[in-house]
Design a protein around this motif. Structure first.
Motif: not given
Ligand SMILES: Nc1ncnc2c1ncn2[C@@H]1O[C@H](COP(=O)(O)OP(=O)(O)OP(=O)(O)O)[C@@H](O)[C@H]1O
Ligand SMILES: [Mg+2]
Length: 287
Positions: A170-172, A204-208
């Motif tokens: 998805q390239r989230a 570099g994906i923000t992860v919550v």
């Protein structure tokens, strides 16, 4: 770091049948952060994640939810851009969210659903490049041997890894994971959490990620946002949230959060602390 935060909540509120589940939460998550949402059962973790992903609407008297620099919700109004915003947000649920009868590979390609015409994703018409992208993601997640198996035949941990592969395809830019390891054994827990960490550090994906064990939250995230009864009772660097403070903040409820996580090696906690803009810490009123 980009100028806009990955997530900005301004007085987010949500009630169900008049009972408040999220009671005016305001917070800011910067792009590139890896944040744990910690809380006992019923504290509001899933509701908050659903609000941030636009799957749940706020109350009318709530403020604004901004995601990746765009307003997603304002009061109870969902933005007309919600679909576009969601394209950049990968959501991973506690209950596995793959289509069981479809092969793993096709499930991973579903990450493209927001980007290719509907008829193409429904009929499985993906280009060679798209298929290569899915195979690459499956390889990264160690699922190449299972690629052509039906998703329903995978173990829980493998299914969660496939869901992570889907967010890669998805390239989230932002991944919201709601208790992705709640039903997993220690070995699979570690693998899934390691992959979320990798997503953050290498892409570099923000992860919550919502969790209900403080040990996991401290091991994997630099920042913890702790919820209790729909309110933020701690927001700061994970190493500050030690067992003593957990007990002070949660009282009886602390036991659930302090449950040990079997199989986690004795890593040095809090190895990678980054400066953090705000630390909120409020004594629990009824602790
Ligand atoms: N669809 C709904 N209808 C009614 N009440 C709901 C709904 N979803 C959540 N709630 C209520 O909102 C509160 C917060 O629930 P939520 O599922 O967000 O908690 P949680 O922290 O994710 O808990 P868990 O760790 O058990 O998953 C609970 O009191 C719950 O009963
Ligand atoms: Mg939940």
């Amino acid at each position: 770091m980009t100028a806009h935060p990955a997530v900005l909540l301004e007085n987010t509120r949500k009630s169900f049948s008049g009972k408040a589940a999220i009671k005016g939460v305001s917070l800011r998550i910067e792009a590139g952060e890896r944040v744990a949402l910690l809380g006992a059962s019923g504290s509001g973790k899933s509701t908050l994640i659903r609000l941030m992903s636009g799957l749940e609407r706020q109350d009318a008297d709530a403020g604004r939810i901004e995601v990746l620099g765009r307003t997603l919700q304002s009061g109870s109004d969902l933005s007309r851009m919600a679909r576009e915003i969601r394209r950049d947000v990968g959501v991973i649920f506690q209950q596995f969210n793959l289509v069981g009868r479809l092969p793993v590979h096709t499930n991973v390609l579903m990450g493209l659903a927001g980007q290719v015409p509907l008829w193409r994703s429904l009929t499985g018409r993906f280009s060679v490049e798209e298929r290569a992208l899915a195979l690459d993601a499956l390889t990264r997640l160690g699922l190449l041997p299972q690629s052509f198996q039906r998703a329903s035949t995978l173990s829980g941990g493998q299914q969660q890894r496939a869901a992570i592969a889907r967010t890669l395809v998805q390239r989230a830019k932002l991944v919201l994971a709601d208790e992705p390891v709640a039903s997993l054994d220690p070995e699979s827990t570690k693998r899934v959490m390691d992959h979320l960490l990798e997503l953050n550090e290498q892409q570099g994906i923000t992860v919550v990620v919502s969790l209900h064990q403080v040990e996991l939250a401290r091991r994997y995230c630099q920042r913890i946002i702790a919820l209790r009864h729909g309110e933020v009772i701690f927001d700061g660097p994970s190493h500050l949230l030690n067992p003593a403070l957990i007990e002070r903040l949660y009282g009886q409820g602390a036991r659930e959060l302090l449950a040990p996580v079997a199989g986690l090696d004795a890593v040095s906690l809090d190895a990678r602390q980054t400066p953090h803009p705000s630390i909120t810490q409020m004594p629990a009123s009824a602790a």
